[in-house]
Every structure is written in structure tokens, then in C-alpha cells.
Design an enzyme around this catalytic site. Structure first.
Site, short mmCIF file in Angstrom:
data_model
loop_
_atom_site.label_atom_id
_atom_site.label_comp_id
_atom_site.label_asym_id
_atom_site.label_seq_id
_atom_site.Cartn_x
_atom_site.Cartn_y
_atom_site.Cartn_z
N ILE A 267 -43.86 -9.38 10.83
CA ILE A 267 -44.18 -8.05 11.52
C ILE A 267 -44.36 -7.17 10.65
O ILE A 267 -45.26 -6.39 10.93
CB ILE A 267 -43.26 -8.15 12.72
CG1 ILE A 267 -43.77 -7.14 13.73
CG2 ILE A 267 -41.84 -7.54 12.09
CD1 ILE A 267 -43.08 -6.97 15.19
N GLY B 161 -32.58 -10.20 9.93
CA GLY B 161 -33.77 -10.54 10.66
C GLY B 161 -34.91 -9.44 10.55
O GLY B 161 -35.30 -8.99 9.43
N ASP C 194 -35.07 -6.65 11.59
CA ASP C 194 -34.67 -5.20 11.13
C ASP C 194 -34.44 -5.11 9.66
O ASP C 194 -34.76 -4.22 8.89
CB ASP C 194 -33.14 -4.97 11.73
CG ASP C 194 -32.64 -3.69 11.78
OD1 ASP C 194 -31.52 -3.66 12.32
OD2 ASP C 194 -33.46 -2.77 11.35
N GLY D 148 -33.11 -13.89 18.07
CA GLY D 148 -32.53 -14.61 16.79
C GLY D 148 -31.02 -14.53 16.69
O GLY D 148 -30.25 -15.25 17.73
N1 APR Z 1 -41.40 -10.95 11.64
C1 APR Z 1 -41.39 -11.26 12.78
N2 APR Z 1 -40.28 -11.96 13.25
C2 APR Z 1 -39.31 -12.21 12.77
C3 APR Z 1 -39.09 -11.48 11.29
C4 APR Z 1 -40.27 -11.24 10.79
N3 APR Z 1 -40.22 -10.47 9.38
N4 APR Z 1 -37.81 -11.68 10.95
C5 APR Z 1 -37.16 -12.58 11.84
N5 APR Z 1 -38.20 -12.98 12.84
C6 APR Z 1 -37.95 -13.36 14.19
C7 APR Z 1 -36.87 -14.26 14.41
O1 APR Z 1 -37.04 -15.49 13.91
C8 APR Z 1 -36.52 -14.22 16.15
O2 APR Z 1 -37.46 -14.92 16.67
O3 APR Z 1 -37.61 -12.06 15.05
C9 APR Z 1 -36.89 -12.68 16.25
C10 APR Z 1 -35.57 -11.80 16.56
O4 APR Z 1 -34.42 -12.11 15.57
P1 APR Z 1 -33.73 -11.16 14.75
O5 APR Z 1 -34.51 -10.12 13.91
O6 APR Z 1 -32.47 -11.78 14.83
O7 APR Z 1 -33.21 -9.92 16.31
P2 APR Z 1 -32.48 -10.01 17.37
O8 APR Z 1 -32.25 -11.52 17.82
O9 APR Z 1 -33.03 -9.07 18.47
O10 APR Z 1 -30.95 -9.42 17.02
C11 APR Z 1 -30.96 -8.17 16.68
O11 APR Z 1 -30.05 -8.55 14.42
O12 APR Z 1 -31.02 -8.02 12.61
C12 APR Z 1 -29.93 -7.81 13.51
O13 APR Z 1 -29.82 -5.22 13.01
C13 APR Z 1 -30.28 -6.42 14.11
O14 APR Z 1 -28.38 -6.33 15.26
C14 APR Z 1 -29.25 -6.83 15.21
C15 APR Z 1 -29.76 -8.25 15.75
#
Ligand code: APR
Length: 164
Positions: free
Chosen positions: A11, A32, A34, A124
Site C-alpha cells: 500500500i 504491519g 502502520d 493481520g
Molecule cells: N501493504 C499492504 N498490506 C499490508 C502491508 C503493506 N505494506 N503490510 C501488511 N499488510 C497487510 C497484512 O498482511 C494484513 O493482511 O495488511 C493487513 C492488516 O494487517 P495489520 O497491518 O497487522 O493491521 P491490523 O490487523 O488492522 O492490526 C492493526 O497492527 O500494526 C499494528 O499499529 C497497528 O496496532 C495496530 C494493529
């Protein structure tokens, strides 16, 4: 009526006007999506988040809510931070996950963004089952008043679940 795309990718590489961050309520970064957005977007994004925390988001961003900042060094103009619900087997938090999409789209419209990229919010670290998250995301975005919605999925399994 939005054009809806589903792509396998990162993304942080998207050239849509806005990209949605799967943030946490602190708005101060994480892993992830973020972590990737802050790492590649640079310190401007965290600075803007800190200002939000110092301002009317003093208590942090509530689950389901959305707020925009600069996208820093990224191709996008804005990052729209939203806090997804953590999966619960005992409590139905589906409306909160739908709210993430509705509120991010509302913020995008208020900004005048014509295109927006969504990750698979909550699937995630927050452990939401991918198929169910895809169903909620699809329903929450199908009649969006924006030109382009791009779901950017990070692996084949998630792409298969989100792609109709
Ligand atoms: N681009 C697109 N998708 C991504 C990327 C990226 N660079 N990195 C990870 N993902 C995907 C993951 O594989 C998953 O399918 O994004 C989806 C959401 O995963 P997370 O980032 O773990 O988000 P979430 O499950 O909503 O958890 C949020 O995680 O990173 C921390 O600070 C954040 O506490 C919050 C929690």
C-alpha cells in the site's frame, strides 16, 4: 459509483490520492501496514499524528474512526488513519469494521480525494478472519461516492478472499 480494484501489492507504493492506514488508537505507529507507512512515509507523518494527539484527538483515535494526515514522502497526498476492531469470537464488532471503511471514505470525500487505497483492515495483528473482513469491506464500499477504490492485498490468500 466507484470503480473498485483488487491488487496484490504494497500500500505504501500506491499513487492514489489517499491511502488508508490500519492504525491503532495511539496513532503513534506500530507494525504491519502502520509500520510500513511510517517507515516509508517519513517523520512528517508521525509529527502530524503527534499534533492530532495534542489537539482534539487527545485521547487517541477510537475504533472505527478515521483521521487524515499528510502522506509525507509517499506518492499519495494523504494517509487516512483508521483503527480497526480486534477480532472477538464472543462479541460481534462487524459494525466497527464497516465504520472504518465508511469513515475513511467520508474523510476522503471531505478532502476532495478522488481515489483511495485500502489494506485488509484488522486481518493481520488484529486477527479478523479474512473472508469475513472481505465481506464487510465489500458491503461497506460498494456504493461509495468516489471515483476509485483500490484494495491493496499483501498476499495471494487475502487477494483471493477480497477479489469478488
Ligand atoms: N501493504 C499492504 N498490506 C499490508 C502491508 C503493506 N505494506 N503490510 C501488511 N499488510 C497487510 C497484512 O498482511 C494484513 O493482511 O495488511 C493487513 C492488516 O494487517 P495489520 O497491518 O497487522 O493491521 P491490523 O490487523 O488492522 O492490526 C492493526 O497492527 O500494526 C499494528 O499499529 C497497528 O496496532 C495496530 C494493529
Amino acid at each position: 459509483m466507484a470503480t473498485i480494484e483488487h491488487v496484490l501489492g504494497d500500500i505504501t507504493e500506491q499513487d492514489t490520492d489517499a491511502i488508508v492506514n490500519a492504525a491503532n488508537s495511539s496513532l503513534l505507529g506500530g507494525g504491519g501496514v502502520d509500520g510500513a507507512i511510517h517507515r516509508k512515509g517519513g517523520p512528517e507523518i508521525l509529527d502530524a499524528c503527534r499534533k492530532l494527539r495534542a489537539g482534539h484527538h487527545g485521547g487517541g483515535l477510537k475504533t472505527g474512526q478515521a483521521v487524515a494526515t499528510t502522506a509525507g514522502r509517499l506518492k499519495a497526498t494523504w494517509v487516512i488513519h483508521t483503527v480497526g476492531p480486534v477480532w472477538s469470537a464472543t462479541e460481534d464488532r462487524s459494525q466497527l469494521l464497516a465504520d472504518c471503511h465508511h469513515n475513511a471514505l467520508k474523510v476522503a470525500k471531505d478532502l476532495g480525494a478522488r481515489s483511495i487505497a485500502f489494506p485488509a483492515i484488522s486481518t493481520g495483528i488484529y486477527r479478523w478472519p479474512v473472508e469475513d473482513a472481505a465481506r464487510i469491506a465489500r458491503a461497506a464500499t460498494e456504493n461509495a461516492d468516489i471515483e476509485l477504490i483500490r484494495f491493496v492485498l499483501f498476499d495471494e490468500k487475502t487477494l483471493a478472499a477480497y477479489r469478488p
